[in-house]
Enzyme design. Structure first.
Site, mmCIF file in Angstrom:
data_model
loop_
_atom_site.group_PDB
_atom_site.id
_atom_site.type_symbol
_atom_site.label_atom_id
_atom_site.label_comp_id
_atom_site.label_asym_id
_atom_site.label_seq_id
_atom_site.Cartn_x
_atom_site.Cartn_y
_atom_site.Cartn_z
ATOM 1 C CG ASP B 147 -0.492 -0.301 2.507
ATOM 2 O OD1 ASP B 147 0.678 -0.726 2.602
ATOM 3 O OD2 ASP B 147 -1.241 -0.142 3.484
ATOM 4 C CD GLU B 358 7.885 10.896 -20.311
ATOM 5 O OE1 GLU B 358 7.349 10.945 -19.179
ATOM 6 O OE2 GLU B 358 7.593 11.684 -21.226
ATOM 7 C CG PHE B 383 10.927 14.462 -22.076
ATOM 8 C CD1 PHE B 383 11.264 15.551 -21.282
ATOM 9 C CD2 PHE B 383 10.342 14.703 -23.305
ATOM 10 C CE1 PHE B 383 11.013 16.849 -21.702
ATOM 11 C CE2 PHE B 383 10.085 15.997 -23.733
ATOM 12 C CZ PHE B 383 10.421 17.075 -22.929
ATOM 13 C CG ASP B 415 10.939 23.124 -28.923
ATOM 14 O OD1 ASP B 415 10.028 23.975 -28.986
ATOM 15 O OD2 ASP B 415 10.889 22.031 -29.512
#
Lengths: 627, 627
Positions: B147, B358, B383, B415
């Site tokens: 969990d 990814e 990435f 970019d």
């Protein structure tokens, strides 16, 4: 309140400006901007509280573009707000411009760099948490997310945490334009697929048509009125909305429009719209925590009990947090291993448990420092690799975050390779202006923890699981960029250079060598980046260029590489025998494993012996420094 | 069917053996094992189909312990199944034992190493997907999750994908024992908090008492009967279940019991239980795809159009996939940038879109290779840092995965830095036995793509965004570990060493230097790890140890460091001027940025000129190799 017609016109003008930005740059993401134009128009005209003349006003709302590629839209907002001029607007994506392809804090209104998807929302959780629990100011954090990035697990770490924490000051706006980079997203226009998951995590969710001004207005009001939980507005939008060339058309991602003039005409040739974004009403000042500036740094006695550097980190951070009110601890549910729990005990209001969610751990730290808190984030060094992209982006954000990774190397023993960081020095060295520290002793660790609180950018400290003898007196100074010479004499024939667990192996090796009549200089390279070039150069000169480096790390990019790199272009280059982890380790005792992988005292002594037997590798006494 | 009483006894015995394992090792996680003992007892006795004598039987179910720290339970299962002896069982966590602290594939029944939380389920998605869409066999994939690890975003990437893909052959069992490492988990025993989120992602969910044998039995039957969607069994359990010292007691994580004998007595002193795990009923053989082995490798003409290495990667992989039926492409929703979409077009059944996730991208690749498919995973190199922990663990799994990262370095241009990988060479070099390739030309790229399909372990290829001139004839050979000398003459005074975009800058620099009468050797270091030591040593000898390395990467741990490292311990060590990215870049044209950060042709020429002016740095003609 700004009237509906003006807001409608603003939405169109933000589209037009997004098209113009991409057209002038001949690149960029206008269609991803156009889908969110109406959402942002209503926000900036009526709900955002932001003083563009005073971006450091602590009462400002925060607007984070998690979909950083929608930078044309963000910059169009700045233009409409009068924060930038038309002239600057047209420098978009040009060399030297502040208006980069994706937003970075080079712009004073940008909190963090985005462009790696799925980071804005978890960082927003950090900012919102800072607002509620640290600053204690009523500002809101608005995060614009794309639908593609909703596939990133980091988004759902953020959703889980924000829901659990009940962050009512956090509002996520999901721009569901249905189309990703190369085609439809997984869930296309299935708004429920996002909303139901967020609801299951305790969020208030609102599904709307993201081009319906009234619906957007209602959603923001609803969000602002919502108490005790964050709100996610899931908005159905059209990518490239409003222009026939692009409206909900596939294959239009990340490119300027072919016919911008036609599109602008279709959008009504709306002239520039100027909006006075409302300033925050609150004039509050950030909460400050009471501290005791006299809290001493912990002290460890030479000859006392062995102390693990992770333990000293925990002791020192707890003391530092008692001394300085800006210090915040961020845990990855291993605070009993990293001893971050001592800060929880000392300063529970400045301790944050992010559970087993290392991306959210790092993002929370980045969010805290947006608001000028000084975060220390800690977990096992191996698991920091989970958050590497967040650290990479934090470098671009020029964020100040202190990071501690414990349980480095094979010396952790029985737990086995999954828990052993063997790549972390390489990982953190290879990040621009990062600082990398690797202490070998508790007093040194404590001093370096204090130093980290003032290091700009990303600083990383590697610590060991095993308890180690104390080498230095309390109060000794350990400047960042320094090194310590632990053994030295005039006739040194070889230098043993290490840090952490293996430094102690090097000391044993030096003892063994001394018995054989070999004089070894021992250097504690506690600062891996920056390096103490002076001490290294002196050692090279003294030993005739005979170095053995030892590290509990893979051979590439770590301590040994740092030493070799330092002399790459030097006049006299020492011969460096690099001892590092040679093969994939298993379980065993620390001593068994250190010896199995070839970094124990006997390996060091053997390498030193061979190197000494070769004779000097550079003329003894010749300077080895850069010229 | 094995009767209830035996299953109940097995559940107790698995607890006892977990306690014994930790007691003999004096470390480990018995309490995290005890909570899931009943869940695993019912599974191994009645539902798992696994031939322990033939772990390579393609029809075997897969059982992945995502909560790898429950290794005492896993090894107790192996003991009960007769796969290991009592004698081996007692070697748990000892040096040299296969029974490491966390499971690794050193054991033939373990598919992948776990122990970094949140990885088993996403890898299970890969295995289940391989079962349905590649092998086309009816085996099931059972994943036991803790969990605590449900806080990891990677778990929710897996949940999202498995739901979207409708993987009915995947069953996740969540052991909700409420207690993490240092205290209660975020959601404690709120089973709904997990189940509702999984339901929202399209899963069938079942909430049960994880110590109720009948309820567990019903849940597994229900899961097996469920069609068209995966099943999550959310089981409320007690950590340390069944022993008063530990049952639902805080502060008992990751430590042996203080009084194992008392606990074993409380658990009924159950003697060893031997279970014959059922073998798979299916005798199917894995599906094989039709291929055309004559499909040629793509060819590019010298003097033809410029071609980006990312494009050549895409061309070559599509051809390779047509030639070889084991090749599988795994995309991160950027296939139009990485040209992975060409494989989608050529072989759509062996192309998998993992969207912007990814971690799931890498996990799917790892899962595919578990079943002996040969995955190529690709996204922007920047990435891949998102999946670094998955690659790190894949190394421990000794997984064979080919990885391509595109858009490396500042040469991507407009970019901006968020999209520029500047640390990927360091990242991938620092991973044990990894292979790192960095081609400079399309024919070379194509040849290396073919080679990657046969490289064991992790292989990484870095490609560029920009189109580059073709340097080599089609058909030229490029062995992994090789390098190419592009310019060479007897009187070379300096060697320019680079790869990718900056190799072309080095060629320009060599031209400029030649005009000044300086003869520069140019080396294409397309294989960064392993390195061609022979070519480098010859260059050092010939040039008197004068090297300029150039890379579109931060200065640490990349190409330059690889060269410097290679000579660290050599008899004659060249002087290496390392040119690399000096400061955080912004946006601009590739040429502007390359020159801004100091890695353009003029910087190379300048560095070479200065180095030549210094005269030889080692005696010309003296061997520079290792001795």
């Amino acid at each position: 309140m700004i009237d509906d017609e003006t807001v409608r016109q603003l939405g169109l003008r933000l589209r037009i400006d997004s098209i113009r930005a991409a057209a002038t740059a001949n690149s960029g993401h206008p269609t991803s901007s156009m889908s969110a134009a109406d959402l942002m128009a209503v926000l900036m005209a009526r709900h955002l509280r932001y003083d563009f003349d005073a971006p450091e006003n602590p009462n400002n709302d925060h607007l984070i573009f998690s979909k950083g590629h929608a930078s044309p839209l963000l910059y169009s907002i700045y233009l409409a707000a009068g924060a930038i001029t038309e002239e600057e607007f047209l420098t978009y994506r040009k060399f030297g411009s502040r208006l980069q392809g994706h937003p970075t804090p080079v712009l004073p209104w940008v909190d963090v760099a985005t462009g790696s998807l799925g980071q804005g929302l978890p960082i927003g959780v950090g900012v919102a948490l800072a607002g509620r629990d640290l600053d204690r100011l009523p500002y809101r954090t608005w995060v614009l997310c794309g639908d593609s990035e909703m596939a990133e697990g980091s988004i759902w770490e953020a959703v889980d945490h924000a829901g659990y924490l009940g962050l009512e000051n956090l509002i996520a706006i999901i721009d569901v334009n249905r189309l990703g980079q190369r085609g439809p997203t997984m869930h296309q226009w299935d708004l429920d697929s996002y909303a139901n998951r967020a609801q299951a995590s305790g969020w208030h969710t609102i599904e709307i048509d993201g081009h319906d001004i009234d619906a957007i207005e209602d959603a923001y009001r609803d969000a602002e009125a919502t108490e005790g939980r964050p709100t996610m507005i899931v908005a159905k939008t059209h990518k490239g909305s409003g222009a026939s060339e692009t409206d909900n058309v596939e294959g239009k991602h990340g490119q300027p429009l072919k016919d911008p003039e036609k599109a602008i005409h279709e959008l009504g040739d709306i002239p520039p719209v100027h909006i006075q974004v409302q300033k925050p009403e609150s004039t509050g000042i950030p909460h400050r925590f009471e501290v005791d500036p006299s809290t001493p740094r912990p002290r460890y006695e030479v000859g006392g009990d062995a102390v693990a550097t992770r333990r000293a980190f925990g002791d020192a951070l707890a003391a530092l947090a008692q001394r300085r009110g800006d210090i915040v601890a961020v845990d990855g549910e291993v605070g009993n291993s990293t001893f971050l729990e001592l800060t929880d005990q000392a300063e529970p209001e400045r301790y944050f448990e992010m559970y087993i969610a290392e991306q959210q751990l790092m993002a929370a730290a980045v969010g805290f420092q947006v608001r000028h808190w000084t975060p220390f984030a800690a977990t096992f060094a191996a698991f920091l690799s989970r958050a590497y992209d967040f650290v990479r982006m934090a470098v671009i954000s020029q964020a100040k975050v202190a990071i501690m990774g414990s349980h480095a190397g094979v010396s952790i023993g029985e737990d086995g390779p999954s828990q052993m960081a063997l790549e972390d020095l390489a990982e953190f060295r290879a990040l621009g202006t990062s600082t990398v520290l690797y202490p070998s002793d508790p007093n040194q660790t404590a001093a370096l923890v204090d130093a980290m609180a003032d290091i700009p950018g990303i600083s990383y400290m590697r610590t060991t699981r095993a308890a180690l003898p104390t080498l230095y007196e309390p109060g000794e100074e350990f400047p960042v960029g320094g090194a310590k010479v632990l053994r030295s004499s005039a006739g040194d024939q070889v230098a043993l250079i290490s840090a952490g667990y293996t430094l102690h192996e090097a000391l044993k090796a030096a003892d063994a060598l001394a018995e054989e009549g070999i004089s070894a200089r021992v250097i504690d390279l506690y600062s891996i980046k920056p390096l103490d070039l002076e001490i290294l150069a002196a050692a090279s000169t003294a030993t005739g260029g005979r170095f053995v480096t030892v590290e509990d790390h893979w051979p590439e990019g770590g301590l040994g590489s740092a030493v070799v790199d330092a002399f790459a272009d030097a006049d006299a280059r020492p011969r460096v025998v690099k001892l590092a982890v040679t093969h994939l380790p298993g379980s065993g005792t620390p001593d068994q494993l250190v010896n199995d992988v070839g970094i124990g005292a006997r390996h060091i002594a053997e390498a030193a012996r061979e190197l000494v037997a070769r004779g000097p590798q550079i003329p003894v006494g010749v300077g080895a420094g850069q010229d």
